[in-house]
Design a protein around this motif. Structure first.
Motif, PDB file in Angstrom:
ATOM      1  N   ILE A   1      -5.233  -8.359  -7.058  1.00  0.00           N
ATOM      2  CA  ILE A   1      -4.953  -8.186  -5.640  1.00  0.00           C
ATOM      3  C   ILE A   1      -4.696  -6.703  -5.416  1.00  0.00           C
ATOM      4  CG2 ILE A   1      -3.467  -8.767  -3.695  1.00  0.00           C
ATOM      5  CD1 ILE A   1      -2.768 -11.363  -5.236  1.00  0.00           C
ATOM      6  N   ALA A   2      -5.588  -6.069  -4.674  1.00  0.00           N
ATOM      7  CA  ALA A   2      -5.438  -4.657  -4.327  1.00  0.00           C
ATOM      8  C   ALA A   2      -4.862  -4.596  -2.923  1.00  0.00           C
ATOM      9  CB  ALA A   2      -6.770  -3.940  -4.398  1.00  0.00           C
ATOM     10  N   THR A   3      -3.693  -4.000  -2.800  1.00  0.00           N
ATOM     11  CA  THR A   3      -3.038  -3.852  -1.506  1.00  0.00           C
ATOM     12  C   THR A   3      -3.088  -2.390  -1.110  1.00  0.00           C
ATOM     13  OG1 THR A   3      -1.572  -5.695  -2.027  1.00  0.00           O
ATOM     14  CG2 THR A   3      -0.920  -4.269  -0.203  1.00  0.00           C
ATOM     15  N   TYR A   4      -3.679  -2.120   0.041  1.00  0.00           N
ATOM     16  CA  TYR A   4      -3.810  -0.768   0.565  1.00  0.00           C
ATOM     17  C   TYR A   4      -2.892  -0.648   1.776  1.00  0.00           C
ATOM     18  CZ  TYR A   4      -8.137  -0.901  -2.116  1.00  0.00           C
ATOM     19  OH  TYR A   4      -9.057  -1.029  -3.124  1.00  0.00           O
ATOM     20  N   ARG A   5      -2.018   0.344   1.748  1.00  0.00           N
ATOM     21  CA  ARG A   5      -1.199   0.677   2.917  1.00  0.00           C
ATOM     22  C   ARG A   5      -1.581   2.085   3.323  1.00  0.00           C
ATOM     23  NH1 ARG A   5       4.663  -0.349   3.251  1.00  0.00           N
ATOM     24  NH2 ARG A   5       4.738   1.722   2.374  1.00  0.00           N
ATOM     25  N   TYR A   6      -1.765   2.316   4.619  1.00  0.00           N
ATOM     26  CA  TYR A   6      -2.216   3.627   5.044  1.00  0.00           C
ATOM     27  C   TYR A   6      -1.745   3.941   6.462  1.00  0.00           C
ATOM     28  CZ  TYR A   6      -5.831   0.968   7.483  1.00  0.00           C
ATOM     29  OH  TYR A   6      -6.487   0.082   8.297  1.00  0.00           O
ATOM     30  N   ILE A   7      -1.693   5.233   6.737  1.00  0.00           N
ATOM     31  CA  ILE A   7      -1.331   5.719   8.062  1.00  0.00           C
ATOM     32  C   ILE A   7      -2.091   7.019   8.312  1.00  0.00           C
ATOM     33  CG2 ILE A   7       0.725   6.925   7.247  1.00  0.00           C
ATOM     34  CD1 ILE A   7       2.064   6.129   9.916  1.00  0.00           C
ATOM     35  N   ASN A   8      -2.550   7.219   9.521  1.00  0.00           N
ATOM     36  CA  ASN A   8      -3.292   8.415   9.901  1.00  0.00           C
ATOM     37  C   ASN A   8      -2.403   9.364  10.697  1.00  0.00           C
ATOM     38  OD1 ASN A   8      -6.152   7.875   9.024  1.00  0.00           O
ATOM     39  ND2 ASN A   8      -5.774   6.053  10.244  1.00  0.00           N
ATOM     40  N   ASP A   9      -2.753  10.639  10.661  1.00  0.00           N
ATOM     41  CA  ASP A   9      -2.082  11.686  11.444  1.00  0.00           C
ATOM     42  C   ASP A   9      -0.590  11.778  11.150  1.00  0.00           C
ATOM     43  OD1 ASP A   9      -4.497  12.387  12.701  1.00  0.00           O
ATOM     44  OD2 ASP A   9      -4.234  10.754  14.150  1.00  0.00           O
ATOM     45  N   LEU A  10      -0.283  11.961   9.891  1.00  0.00           N
ATOM     46  CA  LEU A  10       1.080  12.110   9.418  1.00  0.00           C
ATOM     47  C   LEU A  10       1.306  13.581   9.068  1.00  0.00           C
ATOM     48  CD1 LEU A  10       3.450  10.184   8.662  1.00  0.00           C
ATOM     49  CD2 LEU A  10       2.564  10.217   6.347  1.00  0.00           C
ATOM     50  N   PRO A  11       2.401  14.215   9.531  1.00  0.00           N
ATOM     51  CA  PRO A  11       2.623  15.623   9.185  1.00  0.00           C
ATOM     52  C   PRO A  11       2.931  15.772   7.693  1.00  0.00           C
ATOM     53  CG  PRO A  11       4.482  14.761  10.438  1.00  0.00           C
ATOM     54  CD  PRO A  11       3.442  13.678  10.384  1.00  0.00           C
ATOM     55  N   LEU A  12       2.311  16.761   7.071  1.00  0.00           N
ATOM     56  CA  LEU A  12       2.504  16.995   5.643  1.00  0.00           C
ATOM     57  C   LEU A  12       3.904  17.508   5.340  1.00  0.00           C
ATOM     58  CD1 LEU A  12       1.098  16.830   2.927  1.00  0.00           C
ATOM     59  CD2 LEU A  12       0.248  19.146   3.273  1.00  0.00           C
TER      60      LEU A  12
END
Length: 79
Positions: free
Chosen positions: A22-33
């Motif tokens: 089971i591959a679980t991907y969590r992601y978010i776009n446009d996050l300040p570094l």
């Protein structure tokens, strides 16, 4: 970041020939570094792969990218 409601999640089940991963991907776009008004904006992803039967952690990694992440693009981008 864990309290952020903008984090998307996708789970993919794959048979390896011996067991189900089971591959679980969590992601978010446009996050300040970093902090500050001139921070570089990046897209963040976390990958967790577990054994579907035993829940044993097989792989874990996080990274940032400049590629836009969606449910359709996160898997090919992370390969």
């Amino acid at each position: 970041m864990a309290a952020n409601d903008d984090i998307e999640q996708l789970a993919v089940h794959r048979w390896t020939g011996r067991f189900t991963e089971i591959a679980t991907y969590r992601y978010i776009n446009d996050l300040p570094l970093r902090g500050g008004e001139h921070a570089l904006m990046v897209n963040w992803c976390e990958i967790t792969i577990t054994n579907g039967k035993t829940d044993e952690l097989l792989y874990y990694n996080t990274f940032v990218t400049n590629h836009h992440l969606t449910n359709e693009t996160v898997v090919p981008i992370t390969k």
